[in-house]
Design an enzyme around this catalytic site. Sequence first.
Site, mmCIF file in Angstrom:
data_model
loop_
_atom_site.group_PDB
_atom_site.id
_atom_site.type_symbol
_atom_site.label_atom_id
_atom_site.label_comp_id
_atom_site.label_asym_id
_atom_site.label_seq_id
_atom_site.Cartn_x
_atom_site.Cartn_y
_atom_site.Cartn_z
ATOM 1 N N ASN A 290 0.869 -1.184 0.000
ATOM 2 C CA ASN A 290 0.000 0.000 0.000
ATOM 3 C C ASN A 290 0.903 1.230 0.000
ATOM 4 O OD1 ASN A 290 -1.789 2.055 0.498
ATOM 5 N ND2 ASN A 290 -2.414 1.347 2.535
ATOM 6 N N TRP A 291 0.979 1.874 -1.144
ATOM 7 C CA TRP A 291 1.905 3.004 -1.278
ATOM 8 C C TRP A 291 1.350 4.283 -0.658
ATOM 9 C CZ3 TRP A 291 3.814 2.332 -7.102
ATOM 10 C CH2 TRP A 291 4.475 1.109 -7.208
ATOM 11 N N LYS A 292 0.107 4.255 -0.229
ATOM 12 C CA LYS A 292 -0.545 5.431 0.389
ATOM 13 C C LYS A 292 -0.334 6.665 -0.501
ATOM 14 C CE LYS A 292 -0.152 3.177 4.838
ATOM 15 N NZ LYS A 292 0.000 3.261 6.275
ATOM 16 N N HIS B 19 -9.604 1.176 5.395
ATOM 17 C CA HIS B 19 -8.291 1.327 6.033
ATOM 18 C C HIS B 19 -8.419 2.264 7.238
ATOM 19 C CE1 HIS B 19 -4.112 2.449 6.634
ATOM 20 N NE2 HIS B 19 -3.789 1.367 5.946
ATOM 21 N N GLU C 281 -6.662 4.598 8.234
ATOM 22 C CA GLU C 281 -6.421 6.017 7.923
ATOM 23 C C GLU C 281 -7.665 6.649 7.310
ATOM 24 O OE1 GLU C 281 -2.811 5.435 5.696
ATOM 25 O OE2 GLU C 281 -1.751 4.968 7.562
ATOM 26 N N GLU D 203 -5.315 -4.964 10.796
ATOM 27 C CA GLU D 203 -4.333 -3.897 10.927
ATOM 28 C C GLU D 203 -4.603 -3.133 12.219
ATOM 29 O OE1 GLU D 203 -2.344 -2.719 6.918
ATOM 30 O OE2 GLU D 203 -3.931 -1.325 7.398
ATOM 31 N N GLY E 88 2.121 2.396 10.846
ATOM 32 C CA GLY E 88 2.993 3.562 10.710
ATOM 33 C C GLY E 88 3.735 3.948 11.976
ATOM 34 N N SER F 10 3.429 -1.947 10.365
ATOM 35 C CA SER F 10 4.890 -1.958 10.558
ATOM 36 C C SER F 10 5.533 -3.282 10.167
ATOM 37 C CB SER F 10 5.236 -1.584 12.007
ATOM 38 O OG SER F 10 4.746 -0.282 12.296
ATOM 39 N N GLY G 194 2.904 -1.145 4.351
ATOM 40 C CA GLY G 194 2.875 0.284 4.036
ATOM 41 C C GLY G 194 4.272 0.771 3.699
HETATM 42 P P1 13P Z 1 2.973 0.548 7.739
HETATM 43 O O1 13P Z 1 3.512 -0.764 7.185
HETATM 44 O O2 13P Z 1 3.693 1.744 7.255
HETATM 45 O O3 13P Z 1 2.833 0.474 9.226
HETATM 46 O O4 13P Z 1 1.491 0.685 7.167
HETATM 47 C C1 13P Z 1 0.634 -0.402 7.242
HETATM 48 C C2 13P Z 1 -0.570 -0.101 6.453
HETATM 49 O O5 13P Z 1 -1.310 0.804 6.762
HETATM 50 C C3 13P Z 1 -0.817 -0.906 5.251
HETATM 51 O O6 13P Z 1 -2.092 -0.667 4.760
#
Ligand code: 13P
Length: 255
Positions: free
Chosen positions: A11-13, A97, A99, A169, A175, A215, A236
């Site tokens: 997931n490149w966000k 998600h 976020e 998650e 994150g 993470s 992420g």
């Molecule tokens: P991180 O791997 O940066 O913690 O993010 C996880 C995530 O939100 C994947 O969708």
Amino acid sequence: MTAPLPLVIGNWKMNMLTAQACEMARSLVDRLSTVDGIEVVIAPPFTSLHPVAQIIKNSRLSLAAQNFYFENNGAYTGEVSLEMLRDVGCDFALVGHSERRGSFGESDDAVNKKVRRAVQMGVTAVVCVGETLGQRKSGATSNIIETQLSKSLAGLSGEDISKLVIAYEPVWAVGTGVHATAAQVVDVHKLIRMILRERLSFPEKAAARILYGGSVGPENSKQLLREKQIDGVLVGAASLDFESFCAIINSALES
Ligand code: 13P
């Protein structure tokens, strides 16, 4: 029943301009050209989906959307429908998600509408669930997961469920650099399977694949992916770095 292939989703966000996204996609296509026995999906930002789709065509990589609106078209300024995303090559879509739930007020009801649309469109929904740190500390994890699952999956059949991916998650691990331990993840994955079967009465064979995200990096992926209960990972930050993402893919291949 044969075990599903391990699934690794990056997931490149809200990262990478088109040129970077295309370069990363090209490198991944190249690296995966000789690899078998794994499913790898990338979720670039909307602006890079089309060019990336051209690059990964006929490769082992699949494309995911990070979000979409549940209506197909109409006066919804600024929104993108799943029909449009499927049109540019998305076979997967993240839904709910943390976020989006946390920063954009996405409710379980909206998540449910999106999941139902994804099922209808033949796009694999990756439904994200997870508790906050406060909820975990107060012992509310199972209640939170059960509520999120029952509301998000309302109205779906066992057949629909078997085509879904569920991503556990925990919000406290996303994150933060603090990942859940393999034992914590296994516990929640077992809980999710129990909820699907016993609380939501989906037949046992309606087994959604269940991923862990939060993470995940090269240093913990091996330990996580070794667990039978963990069908894959949703990555992420580490998916933005080619070597780190490839190391995670290797962990999945070895699992
Ligand atoms: P991180 O791997 O940066 O913690 O993010 C996880 C995530 O939100 C994947 O969708």
